[in-house]
Structures are given as structure tokens and as C-alpha cells.
Design an enzyme around this catalytic site. Structure first.
Site, PDB file in Angstrom:
ATOM      1  N   VAL A  68       0.393  -8.198   4.087  1.00 33.35           N
ATOM      2  CA  VAL A  68      -0.585  -8.868   3.237  1.00 33.35           C
ATOM      3  C   VAL A  68      -0.979 -10.228   3.818  1.00 33.35           C
ATOM      4  CG1 VAL A  68      -0.898  -9.892   0.948  1.00 33.35           C
ATOM      5  CG2 VAL A  68       0.191  -7.656   1.188  1.00 33.35           C
ATOM      6  N   GLU A 101      -3.046  -9.376  -4.852  1.00 31.35           N
ATOM      7  CA  GLU A 101      -3.895  -8.649  -3.896  1.00 31.35           C
ATOM      8  C   GLU A 101      -3.790  -7.157  -4.174  1.00 31.35           C
ATOM      9  OE1 GLU A 101      -2.132  -6.575  -1.731  1.00 31.35           O
ATOM     10  OE2 GLU A 101      -0.198  -7.286  -2.493  1.00 31.35           O
ATOM     11  N   LYS A 133      -1.382  -6.645 -11.467  1.00 33.77           N
ATOM     12  CA  LYS A 133      -0.951  -6.009 -10.224  1.00 33.77           C
ATOM     13  C   LYS A 133       0.010  -4.852 -10.503  1.00 33.77           C
ATOM     14  CE  LYS A 133       0.033  -5.052  -6.046  1.00 33.77           C
ATOM     15  NZ  LYS A 133       0.069  -5.694  -4.792  1.00 33.77           N
ATOM     16  N   LEU A 191      -5.928  11.892  -7.006  1.00 32.35           N
ATOM     17  CA  LEU A 191      -5.559  13.181  -7.608  1.00 32.35           C
ATOM     18  C   LEU A 191      -5.235  14.189  -6.528  1.00 32.35           C
ATOM     19  CD1 LEU A 191      -8.040  13.630 -10.611  1.00 32.35           C
ATOM     20  CD2 LEU A 191      -5.599  13.086 -10.683  1.00 32.35           C
ATOM     21  N   ALA A 249      -2.623  16.216  -4.723  1.00 29.99           N
ATOM     22  CA  ALA A 249      -1.208  16.616  -4.822  1.00 29.99           C
ATOM     23  C   ALA A 249      -0.575  16.574  -3.440  1.00 29.99           C
ATOM     24  CB  ALA A 249      -1.127  18.022  -5.402  1.00 29.99           C
ATOM     25  N   GLY A 305       4.731   7.273  -1.251  1.00 27.87           N
ATOM     26  CA  GLY A 305       5.657   6.410  -0.522  1.00 27.87           C
ATOM     27  C   GLY A 305       5.008   5.056  -0.334  1.00 27.87           C
ATOM     28  N   CYS A 344       5.088  -0.421  -1.759  1.00 23.96           N
ATOM     29  CA  CYS A 344       4.766  -1.025  -3.059  1.00 23.96           C
ATOM     30  C   CYS A 344       5.087  -0.183  -4.287  1.00 23.96           C
ATOM     31  CB  CYS A 344       3.294  -1.414  -3.092  1.00 23.96           C
ATOM     32  SG  CYS A 344       2.971  -2.783  -1.984  1.00 23.96           S
ATOM     33  N   LYS A 348       1.614   7.741   4.842  1.00 26.77           N
ATOM     34  CA  LYS A 348       0.257   8.290   4.734  1.00 26.77           C
ATOM     35  C   LYS A 348      -0.367   8.128   6.113  1.00 26.77           C
ATOM     36  CE  LYS A 348      -1.968   3.993   3.273  1.00 26.77           C
ATOM     37  NZ  LYS A 348      -2.799   3.309   2.298  1.00 26.77           N
ATOM     38  N   ARG A 379       8.238   3.093   5.196  1.00 29.10           N
ATOM     39  CA  ARG A 379       8.997   2.604   4.042  1.00 29.10           C
ATOM     40  C   ARG A 379       8.772   3.533   2.839  1.00 29.10           C
ATOM     41  NH1 ARG A 379       7.411  -3.691   3.878  1.00 29.10           N
ATOM     42  NH2 ARG A 379       5.473  -2.855   4.711  1.00 29.10           N
TER      43      ARG A 379
HETATM   44  C1  UDX Z   1       3.488  -8.285   0.410  1.00 32.83           C
HETATM   45  C2  UDX Z   1       3.836  -9.175  -0.780  1.00 32.83           C
HETATM   46  O1  UDX Z   1       4.350 -10.362  -0.383  1.00 32.83           O
HETATM   47  C3  UDX Z   1       4.676  -8.420  -1.735  1.00 32.83           C
HETATM   48  O2  UDX Z   1       5.045  -9.213  -2.820  1.00 32.83           O
HETATM   49  C4  UDX Z   1       3.801  -7.308  -2.215  1.00 32.83           C
HETATM   50  O3  UDX Z   1       4.449  -6.545  -3.165  1.00 32.83           O
HETATM   51  C5  UDX Z   1       3.403  -6.427  -1.067  1.00 32.83           C
HETATM   52  O4  UDX Z   1       2.796  -7.167  -0.076  1.00 32.83           O
HETATM   53  P1  UDX Z   1       4.430  -7.546   2.684  1.00 32.83           P
HETATM   54  O5  UDX Z   1       3.238  -8.223   3.228  1.00 32.83           O
HETATM   55  O6  UDX Z   1       4.588  -6.076   2.876  1.00 32.83           O
HETATM   56  O7  UDX Z   1       4.556  -7.865   1.134  1.00 32.83           O
HETATM   57  O8  UDX Z   1       5.722  -8.330   3.104  1.00 32.83           O
HETATM   58  P2  UDX Z   1       6.676  -8.172   4.326  1.00 32.83           P
HETATM   59  O9  UDX Z   1       6.111  -7.214   5.313  1.00 32.83           O
HETATM   60  O10 UDX Z   1       8.036  -8.020   3.764  1.00 32.83           O
HETATM   61  O11 UDX Z   1       6.550  -9.615   5.010  1.00 32.83           O
HETATM   62  C6  UDX Z   1       6.909 -10.806   4.462  1.00 32.83           C
HETATM   63  C7  UDX Z   1       6.875 -11.880   5.563  1.00 32.83           C
HETATM   64  O12 UDX Z   1       7.270 -13.119   5.004  1.00 32.83           O
HETATM   65  C8  UDX Z   1       7.824 -11.605   6.737  1.00 32.83           C
HETATM   66  O13 UDX Z   1       7.114 -11.697   7.945  1.00 32.83           O
HETATM   67  C9  UDX Z   1       8.885 -12.714   6.620  1.00 32.83           C
HETATM   68  O14 UDX Z   1       9.402 -13.111   7.878  1.00 32.83           O
HETATM   69  C10 UDX Z   1       8.094 -13.796   5.929  1.00 32.83           C
HETATM   70  N1  UDX Z   1       8.906 -14.797   5.213  1.00 32.83           N
HETATM   71  C11 UDX Z   1       9.857 -14.407   4.343  1.00 32.83           C
HETATM   72  C12 UDX Z   1       8.666 -16.143   5.417  1.00 32.83           C
HETATM   73  O15 UDX Z   1       7.820 -16.528   6.214  1.00 32.83           O
HETATM   74  N2  UDX Z   1       9.387 -17.073   4.708  1.00 32.83           N
HETATM   75  C13 UDX Z   1      10.368 -16.721   3.852  1.00 32.83           C
HETATM   76  O16 UDX Z   1      11.004 -17.592   3.251  1.00 32.83           O
HETATM   77  C14 UDX Z   1      10.614 -15.338   3.661  1.00 32.83           C
HETATM   78  C1  UDX Z   2      -0.842   0.649  -2.682  1.00 34.68           C
HETATM   79  C2  UDX Z   2      -2.028   0.291  -3.577  1.00 34.68           C
HETATM   80  O1  UDX Z   2      -3.041   1.292  -3.459  1.00 34.68           O
HETATM   81  C3  UDX Z   2      -2.565  -1.081  -3.226  1.00 34.68           C
HETATM   82  O2  UDX Z   2      -3.630  -1.427  -4.103  1.00 34.68           O
HETATM   83  C4  UDX Z   2      -1.423  -2.092  -3.345  1.00 34.68           C
HETATM   84  O3  UDX Z   2      -1.856  -3.384  -3.014  1.00 34.68           O
HETATM   85  C5  UDX Z   2      -0.261  -1.676  -2.457  1.00 34.68           C
HETATM   86  O4  UDX Z   2       0.155  -0.354  -2.790  1.00 34.68           O
HETATM   87  P1  UDX Z   2      -0.515   1.545  -0.194  1.00 34.68           P
HETATM   88  O5  UDX Z   2       0.944   1.570  -0.502  1.00 34.68           O
HETATM   89  O6  UDX Z   2      -0.976   0.977   1.093  1.00 34.68           O
HETATM   90  O7  UDX Z   2      -1.313   0.774  -1.345  1.00 34.68           O
HETATM   91  O8  UDX Z   2      -1.000   3.073  -0.209  1.00 34.68           O
HETATM   92  P2  UDX Z   2      -1.895   4.027  -1.115  1.00 34.68           P
HETATM   93  O9  UDX Z   2      -3.094   4.417  -0.346  1.00 34.68           O
HETATM   94  O10 UDX Z   2      -2.093   3.510  -2.467  1.00 34.68           O
HETATM   95  O11 UDX Z   2      -0.945   5.325  -1.186  1.00 34.68           O
HETATM   96  C6  UDX Z   2       0.349   5.270  -1.753  1.00 34.68           C
HETATM   97  C7  UDX Z   2       1.022   6.617  -1.659  1.00 34.68           C
HETATM   98  O12 UDX Z   2       0.460   7.551  -2.581  1.00 34.68           O
HETATM   99  C8  UDX Z   2       0.934   7.278  -0.279  1.00 34.68           C
HETATM  100  O13 UDX Z   2       2.173   7.853   0.078  1.00 34.68           O
HETATM  101  C9  UDX Z   2      -0.110   8.352  -0.468  1.00 34.68           C
HETATM  102  O14 UDX Z   2       0.040   9.446   0.424  1.00 34.68           O
HETATM  103  C10 UDX Z   2       0.144   8.765  -1.910  1.00 34.68           C
HETATM  104  N1  UDX Z   2      -1.033   9.381  -2.551  1.00 34.68           N
HETATM  105  C11 UDX Z   2      -2.151   8.640  -2.773  1.00 34.68           C
HETATM  106  C12 UDX Z   2      -0.990  10.720  -2.937  1.00 34.68           C
HETATM  107  O15 UDX Z   2       0.024  11.413  -2.737  1.00 34.68           O
HETATM  108  N2  UDX Z   2      -2.091  11.260  -3.555  1.00 34.68           N
HETATM  109  C13 UDX Z   2      -3.224  10.551  -3.791  1.00 34.68           C
HETATM  110  O16 UDX Z   2      -4.167  11.106  -4.358  1.00 34.68           O
HETATM  111  C14 UDX Z   2      -3.263   9.189  -3.380  1.00 34.68           C
END
Ligand code: UDX
Ligand code: UDX
Length: 450
Positions: free
Chosen positions: A16, A161, A218, A265, A267, A272, A275, A335, A342
Site C-alpha cells: 500500500v 485505502e 474499510k 461472484l 466461485a 486468499g 487482507c 490470484k 499470503r
Molecule cells: C497495508 C496496510 O498497512 C495494512 O494495514 C492493510 O491492512 C493492508 O495494506 P501492506 O502494505 O501489505 O499493508 O503492509 P506490509 O507489506 O506488511 O508492509 C509494511 C511495511 O511497513 C514494511 O515494509 C515494513 O518494513 C514497514 N514498517 C513497519 C515500517 O517502516 N516501520 C514500522 O515501524 C513497521
Molecule cells: C482486497 C480488496 O479487494 C481491496 O479493496 C483491499 O484494499 C485489500 O483486499 P486483494 O486482497 O488484493 O484486495 O484481492 P481481491 O481481488 O479482492 O481478491 C481477494 C481474493 O478473493 C482472491 O483470492 C480472489 O481470487 C478471491 N475472489 C475474488 C474469488 O474467489 N472470487 C471472486 O469473485 C473475487
């Protein structure tokens, strides 16, 4: 750098944070990208993304070259910017509850960095945090460590976000809405100004609300999407037992109703990603603390967990007992379009197959290095999809990569020991795979089989 309104910091360069920083820099904002991980910062300084996201590498290279993005591990540099986004991770603890340690540390250090600053800055909580975190956790920590009055010398907003991996840059550049949660008008209006400057005439609708509402939006969004997936998987499992029924047709038909809508929708083997599971668990836990047991959300998660077993049942239906059977697993990413594994359904399915004594040969165009970290030596990784199929007793398609779509009956029949194919992603038209033993999530048996 002068901390004018066109300057931004992003603390925490995960998916993010990095995409957010790249988006700001690409629109000419002077952006400081901050992360405690020094190796990650070095990579970004060379214009290389430490994770796979389409378009991101090119954007980073350009931004770093033009000095619009300054990657650093020194959080005090945030003081040279006007708007400071917190995007550090918010992982789950063992009991599913949210771990706010990173948010707390980042807020504390940021406050200290802002202590000597004379001019106004705005702190924006973008990490996914349970309702109340901005006000009850971030606000007091920031106020104490910065010695500033929040809402007067230092602004504070919640601004979740909705970026999807694989399309995070497009999502950042074209969101369907912006949620701004704040208790003071100045903070909200400063953030609105920042986004107006960023999006110009394409400014999406802005919803102004309290920080707690913004935080809940969110979770509600992810919980709803996950529930939609578990719902269609439930229908798929019913459909699978009815001769002549195909869940895809059911989904297409119900999706025409504007009250239902066609998206989410599809299946499959279950959701996964970093989030859905994490956020549902955090919301369930938080809700429990409030004295309410959200049975719908618990069922969403349970259905998702069970879906992996449903996929394995399909494999067993075609192959019989799995002991020593050679199973080709096509796709490991949660996906298509990402190298992320993860919480991927593929990992759940692979572990179940291994438990039943199967031998796995897996392939993914991007996710093998990450999958190897989780699965270690327990599975063999193939160099391409064809090598994975070699002498397999069954193939199960776990990720909807386009290149797997190109595999035809003759490829499968030519390479495999037995012609068993499980389509867990509904990639294939069942009619074209009639020469094989074909099973798919949500596809009922043909009437003749009944
Ligand atoms: C983000 C959001 O932060 C999370 O809350 C949301 O649910 C999903 O998107 P993501 O971007 O996937 O999470 O986070 P991650 O890939 O775990 O990266 C976090 C980063 O923060 C890492 O690069 C880590 O090194 C950094 N970090 C962590 C700092 O710079 N300072 C800290 O104190 C802890
Ligand atoms: C999700 C949210 O969509 C996004 O808004 C949020 O900020 C972070 O979490 P992401 O985890 O990147 O995003 O993936 P997303 O495209 O939402 O898919 C999540 C999972 O659901 C995937 O494993 C995907 O394969 C599955 N999925 C999605 C299905 O099995 N069927 C569907 O119709 C849609």
C-alpha cells in the site's frame, strides 16, 4: 525540501505504502518514502520494487531519477513534508486480534520528528485499523511525542485505502471514492485539498465522516466482499451435487439483478491475500470485545477454510486414494497478476494433499520464490506448466493465470499419466474437456453420470 502542500511522506513501504508513494511522485508531488527495512530502501533507491506490482518498477525508476521520490529509513525526514501517511502493516496476533505495535512505534517516532517543526503538518492513518485506533491510540501518542495540540498545530485524519494487488496503481489513480475521517474541520479540509490537487477534475466523490466510521468502512468493505465470495462458493458446493447445474450460470443470472451486481461472484477455491482473512478475524475479534458475536462473518471464514477441502474432495473423486499419487498444482499465487501467496488457497490445498500422502509438483509464473518460503522442500517446483504435468495422476488449477487457459486437452493427455483435471478456478469450458476426467468447482455431474 520546503514543506508546502505539494509535499508528502509515506511511512511503511509495503504494497500500500509503495504504490501510494509512487502514485504521488508520478503526479509531481515531492514524496519521501520511509521504511525501517534498510535493504528495502536500498532497492527502492535503485528504482527497483521489492514486490511485484504491474507498472510499479517503471514508476519508481522515473520518480527516483527525477528526485520526486526520496526513499529513506530516516523517519525524521517526514518533518520536511506537509502530509504524512502512515501505511505500516497491521498484522494479526495469534488470536486473530489486530497487532498495533507498528502503528504505535511509527506514531511515536513521527511525533518526535515533528516536535521542533514550526509549521502545520497533517498525519493520515491509511493502515487498516480497528475503529477507535486513530483517536484512542494514534492521537494520544502523537500529541505526547510531538508536544503539539492535535487539530491545531498538527492535523489528524483516518483515510482507508481500497487497493487491490495486481491493479494497485490503477486503483490509486482512479479510486471509486475517498473516505476522510476526522474530528476537526481543518484536518479534513487539508486532506481534501491534497486530493483535489492530486486528482484535479477527476476528483472522486469524497465522503466526510468521523475517524471511527472511516475505519469501519474499510472492514465493512472487505467483510462484504469476502462474504460474497463465500456465498457463491456455498452455492457452488450445492450446485456441484445437482446434475446439469453450473454455478457460473447461476452467478451470471443473479448478477444481472442490480441489487446483487455481477462482481465478486466467481466461485473458486476460496479467497486468499493479505487482507480478507486478517481483516475478518480482526473485525470478529473486535466485535466480540464489544459483546457481539458476528455469526455471519464467522460463517464466511469457516466456509472459506472448508473450500480447500472441497477442492481436495474433487481430486479424490477423480483419482481415488491420494497416497503416492503425483498431483500437478498449477498456480500458487492467491490470484493472478501477483507473486503473493499470503493466505493463498493453493497453500491450504497443497497442505491437505500432502497430509493425504500425495506428491506435489507445483508451478506458478511468479509466486514460486514466495511459495518456497512457506512450503519449503515438501513440494517440488516445476520450471513451467508442462513440466509440472509430466506423468501426473491429476492436475488441479489453483490460480487463474491466462497462460494456463491456453493448455488444451491434447496437452494434458499427452503429458499426464492419467487424464484427471480439477478446475478450481473455472478457467476452462467443460465442453472442451470431454475427453478427460474433468471436475470443476460448482459444476454438477452430467445427467448421464447420475
Ligand atoms: C497495508 C496496510 O498497512 C495494512 O494495514 C492493510 O491492512 C493492508 O495494506 P501492506 O502494505 O501489505 O499493508 O503492509 P506490509 O507489506 O506488511 O508492509 C509494511 C511495511 O511497513 C514494511 O515494509 C515494513 O518494513 C514497514 N514498517 C513497519 C515500517 O517502516 N516501520 C514500522 O515501524 C513497521
Ligand atoms: C482486497 C480488496 O479487494 C481491496 O479493496 C483491499 O484494499 C485489500 O483486499 P486483494 O486482497 O488484493 O484486495 O484481492 P481481491 O481481488 O479482492 O481478491 C481477494 C481474493 O478473493 C482472491 O483470492 C480472489 O481470487 C478471491 N475472489 C475474488 C474469488 O474467489 N472470487 C471472486 O469473485 C473475487
Amino acid at each position: 525540501m520546503k514543506s508546502g502542500p505539494g509535499t508528502v511522506s509515506v511511512i511503511g513501504l509495503g504494497y500500500v505504502g509503495l504504490c501510494t508513494a509512487a502514485a504521488f511522485a508520478s503526479r509531481g508531488f515531492k514524496t519521501v518514502g520511509i521504511d525501517i527495512d534498510v535493504k528495502r530502501i536500498e532497492q527502492i533507491q535503485h528504482g527497483r520494487a521489492p514486490l511485484y506490482e504491474p507498472r510499479l518498477d517503471g514508476m519508481l525508476k522515473r520518480a527516483v531519477r527525477k528526485k520526486l521520490l526520496v526513499p529513506t529509513s530516516d523517519i525524521s525526514q517526514a518533518a520536511s513534508t506537509h502530509s504524512i501517511f502512515l501505511t505500516v502493516g497491521t498484522p494479526s496476533r495469534n488470536d486473530g486480534s489486530i497487532d498495533l505495535t507498528y502503528i504505535e512505534t511509527a506514531a511515536e517516532e513521527l511525533g518526535r520528528a515533528l516536535r521542533q517543526k514550526q509549521s502545520y503538518s497533517l498525519v493520515i492513518v491509511k493502515s487498516t485499523v480497528i475503529p477507535g485506533t486513530t483517536n484512542k491510540t494514534v492521537k494520544p501518542i502523537l500529541a505526547k511525542s510531538s508536544s503539539k495540540t492535535i487539530g491545531v498545530d498538527l492535523g489528524l485524519c483516518s483515510n482507508p485505502e481500497f487497493l487491490k494487488e495486481g491493479t494497485a496503481i490503477v486503483d490509486a489513480l482512479h479510486p471509486d471514492k475517498i473516505i476522510i475521517g476526522s474530528d476537526d474541520k481543518k484536518s479534513a479540509s487539508k486532506l481534501k485539498q491534497l486530493y483535489t490537487r492530486f486528482y484535479g477534475k477527476n476528483l472522486p466523490p469524497i465522503i466526510l465522516t468521523s475517524p471511527e466510521t472511516a475505519e469501519l468502512v474499510k472492514y465493512a468493505s472487505n467483510a462484504f466482499l469476502a462474504t460474497k465470495v463465500s456465498f457463491i462458493n456455498t452455492i457452488a458446493n450445492i450446485a456441484q451435487a445437482i446434475p446439469g447445474v453450473d454455478v457460473n450460470h447461476v452467478a451470471e443470472a443473479i448478477g444481472r439483478d442490480p441489487r446483487i451486481g455481477p462482481l465478486f461472484l466467481k466461485a473458486g477455491p476460496g479467497y486468499g491475500g493479505s487482507c480478507f482473512h486478517k481483516d475478518l478475524q480482526a473485525l470478529i475479534n473486535f466485535s466480540g470485545e464489544l459483546g457481539y458475536s458476528p455469526i455471519l462473518l464467522k460463517a464466511t471464514e469457516e466456509t472459506n477454510e472448508q473450500q480447500a477441502e472441497k477442492v481436495v474432495e474433487l481430486v479424490e473423486k477423480l483419482t481415488g486414494p491420494l497416497e503416492k499419487k503425483r498431483i500437478a498444482v498449477l498456480g500458487l499465487a492467491f490470484k493472478k497478476g501477483t507473486d503473493d501467496v499470503r493466505e493463498a488457497a493453493s497453500l491450504r490445498v497443497v497442505r491437505l494433499l500432502l497430509k493425504k500422502g500425495a506428491r506435489i509438483l507445483a508451478y506458478d509464473p511468479l509466486a514460486v520464490p514466495n511459495a518456497r518460503k512457506s512450503l519449503g522442500e515438501s513440494v517440488e517446483f516445476a520450471k513451467d506448466e508442462r513440466s509440472a504435468l509430466n506423468a501426473a495422476d491429476c492436475c488441479v488449477v489453483m490460480t487463474e493465470w491466462n497462460q494456463f487457459r491456453e493448455l488444451q486437452t491434447k496437452d494434458y493427455l499427452g503429458l499426464m499419466r492419467a487424464p484427471n483435471l480439477v478446475d478450481a478456478r473455472r478457467l476452462y469450458d467443460p465442453k472442451e474437456y470431454g475427453a478427460m476426467n474433468f471436475a470443476a468447482v460448482g459444476l454438477g455431474p452430467t445427467r448421464n453420470d447420475f
